[in-house]
Each structure stands twice: as structure tokens, then as C-alpha cells.
Motif scaffolding. Structure first.
Motif, short mmCIF file in Angstrom:
data_model
loop_
_atom_site.label_atom_id
_atom_site.label_comp_id
_atom_site.label_asym_id
_atom_site.label_seq_id
_atom_site.Cartn_x
_atom_site.Cartn_y
_atom_site.Cartn_z
N LEU A 16 1.07 -1.18 -0.33
CA LEU A 16 -0.02 0.23 0.10
C LEU A 16 0.85 1.03 0.54
O LEU A 16 1.62 1.00 1.10
N LYS A 17 0.41 2.08 -0.79
CA LYS A 17 1.39 3.36 -1.14
C LYS A 17 0.11 4.42 -0.90
O LYS A 17 -0.70 4.69 -1.19
N ASP A 18 -0.12 5.31 0.79
CA ASP A 18 -1.25 6.09 1.10
C ASP A 18 -0.27 7.12 0.66
O ASP A 18 -0.01 8.12 2.25
N GLY A 19 -0.44 8.50 0.16
CA GLY A 19 0.71 9.62 -0.11
C GLY A 19 1.66 9.36 0.29
O GLY A 19 2.85 8.08 -0.88
N GLU A 20 1.92 9.56 1.12
CA GLU A 20 4.14 8.92 1.69
C GLU A 20 3.95 7.64 2.44
O GLU A 20 4.93 7.41 2.73
N VAL A 21 2.99 6.79 2.92
CA VAL A 21 3.44 6.04 3.56
C VAL A 21 3.05 5.13 3.48
O VAL A 21 2.09 4.57 1.96
N ARG A 22 4.27 4.38 2.87
CA ARG A 22 4.03 2.99 2.40
C ARG A 22 4.59 1.95 3.68
O ARG A 22 4.29 1.64 4.70
N VAL A 23 3.24 0.43 3.19
CA VAL A 23 3.11 0.06 4.37
C VAL A 23 2.24 -1.27 3.35
O VAL A 23 2.47 -2.37 2.55
N TYR A 24 3.58 -2.30 4.11
CA TYR A 24 4.03 -3.53 3.21
C TYR A 24 3.13 -4.84 4.36
O TYR A 24 3.09 -4.79 5.82
N GLU A 25 2.85 -5.50 4.29
CA GLU A 25 2.12 -7.22 5.32
C GLU A 25 0.71 -7.37 4.81
O GLU A 25 0.42 -5.92 5.96
N SER A 26 0.12 -7.66 5.00
CA SER A 26 -1.62 -7.61 5.27
C SER A 26 -2.62 -6.98 5.91
O SER A 26 -3.51 -5.93 6.45
N GLY A 27 -1.80 -7.72 7.65
CA GLY A 27 -1.92 -7.45 8.36
C GLY A 27 -2.18 -5.96 8.62
O GLY A 27 -3.35 -5.48 8.80
N VAL A 28 -0.93 -5.47 8.57
CA VAL A 28 -0.53 -4.01 9.10
C VAL A 28 -1.53 -3.35 8.36
O VAL A 28 -1.76 -2.28 8.55
#
Ligand code: GSH
Length: 190
Positions: free
Chosen positions: A21-33
Motif C-alpha cells: 500500500l502507498k497512501d501519500g507518503e506512507v508505504r505499508v507492507y504485510e496484509s495485517g498491517v
């Protein structure tokens, strides 16, 4: 069936994995997170991860069990199928390995089956969808469709719950948008 390199690279994830996931400047990996981030950021009414401590713990328990228990046990079988050499498979090594690994998968599914019998509604934590369903649906669908460790057994409450998940408007919209389809086809490489 192997994920193309440019597709993997586009995930931004050092392991080349999705979801990402890229949400603006935020990058998130791992489906749970990713699930926790989306709920905390956008679910202002706390419907998907409730505030009440007992309800919250229950939802988070499933959210983490999806990858940390159900997937880990079932993927062990996937990797055995992919990696045990053909000759050893012909000699019965795969079957013996699967029989051993199936024990954990079936215990996990028995646990879910029992917990679903206590639910006060169609979903894991009651009458409406929570993040527990969002995370668990994929893991369980994956196990059942691929027949990982299930050895012909059936879990009626789980089937009923999966059907309820797939009939939600939000799930159907997501399928329409993404073209998501889960089949038992075996990839040639991992
Ligand atoms: N634990 C990770 C698993 C991520 C993962 O393994 N994703 C698979 C698809 S379900 C993937 O990207 N596979 C592509 C590849 O390995 O090339 C999560 O929950 O996000």
C-alpha cells in the motif's frame, strides 16, 4: 505462472510481495498491517476494529491468526508440493509429509469451525463484517480451494461464513474492480 520481475518490483516491497500500500507518503507492507493502517486511518466509526477491549482483542486475534497461524501451517504444504523432488514424491515422501502437516491445518480449521458456532451473526465477530473477516477470508479460501491439508474433510460453519463474506456488497465490488479469482491451478514456480 511466476510473477513477472517488473510486477514484483512495482510492489516497492523489498521482497517483491503484494499486497503493498502507498497512501501519500506512507508505504505499508504485510496484509495485517495494511488492514490495521486502513482501519485506523479511515474507519472513523471503529466498525472494523472496535474500540471495546474485548471485541478489539477478538478481532485482532483473527487478524493476526490469518497469516500467523492459518497461512503458516497451510503454506508449509504448498512449499512441500513445490519443492519435494519428483522421485521422492513418487516414493510417497510428499504424501507422508502432507499427512504430517495436515494435522495442524485441520486443528486450525476445527478451532475456526467451533468459534463460528458461537458467533451471534453471519460473521466472525457478530452481525457485521470486521477486519477479522477481511483477513481470514483470504487465508481460508486459499486453504479450501487449494485443498491444503483438508484431506476431503468439510467444515459446514466455515463454508457458510465464507459464502456470507463473498456475498457482501463490498466483497463483490472489490472482485469487480480487481478481477480477483482464486483457482486451484498450481504455479510452476514460487
Ligand atoms: N505475509 C505477507 C505475504 C505476502 C505474499 O506472500 N504475497 C504473495 C501473494 S499472496 C506474493 O506477492 N507473491 C508473489 C511472489 O512471491 O512472487 C502478507 O500478508 O502480506
Amino acid at each position: 505462472m511466476k510473477a513477472p520481475e517488473e510486477f514484483k518490483a512495482s510492489s516497492g516491497n523489498p521482497l517483491g510481495k503484494f499486497p503493498s500500500l502507498k497512501d501519500g507518503e506512507v508505504r505499508v507492507y504485510e496484509s495485517g498491517v495494511i488492514t490495521e493502517y486502513l482501519c485506523e486511518t479511515y474507519d472513523k466509526e471503529n466498525r472494523l476494529i472496535p474500540k471495546d477491549v474485548d471485541e478489539r482483542i477478538k478481532v485482532l486475534q483473527w487478524l493476526h491468526a490469518a497469516e500467523g497461524t492459518f497461512m503458516i501451517h497451510s503454506l508449509a504444504i504448498t512449499y512441500a508440493r513445490w519443492n519435494i523432488p519428483k522421485q521422492a514424491q513418487d516414493d510417497g515422501v510428499l504424501e507422508q509429509t502432507e499427512n504430517g502437516l495436515a494435522v495442524n491445518v485441520q486443528k486450525d480449521l476445527d478451532w475456526l469451525e467451533t468459534e463460528l458456532s458461537f458467533s451471534q451473526g453471519s460473521f466472525l465477530c457478530g452481525e457485521h463484517v470486521t477486519a477479522a473477516d477481511t483477513m481470514m477470508q483470504f487465508s481460508i479460501d486459499f486453504i479450501l480451494v487449494t485443498g491444503l491439508g483438508t484431506q476431503g474433510r468439510e467444515w459446514p460453519n466455515i463454508q457458510k461464513w465464507l459464502k456470507a463474506c463473498k456475498e457482501t456488497v463490498t466483497f463483490r465490488k472489490a472482485v469487480e474492480k480487481s478481477g480477483y479469482e482464486l483457482t486451484a491451478k498450481r504455479p510452476e514456480a514460487n
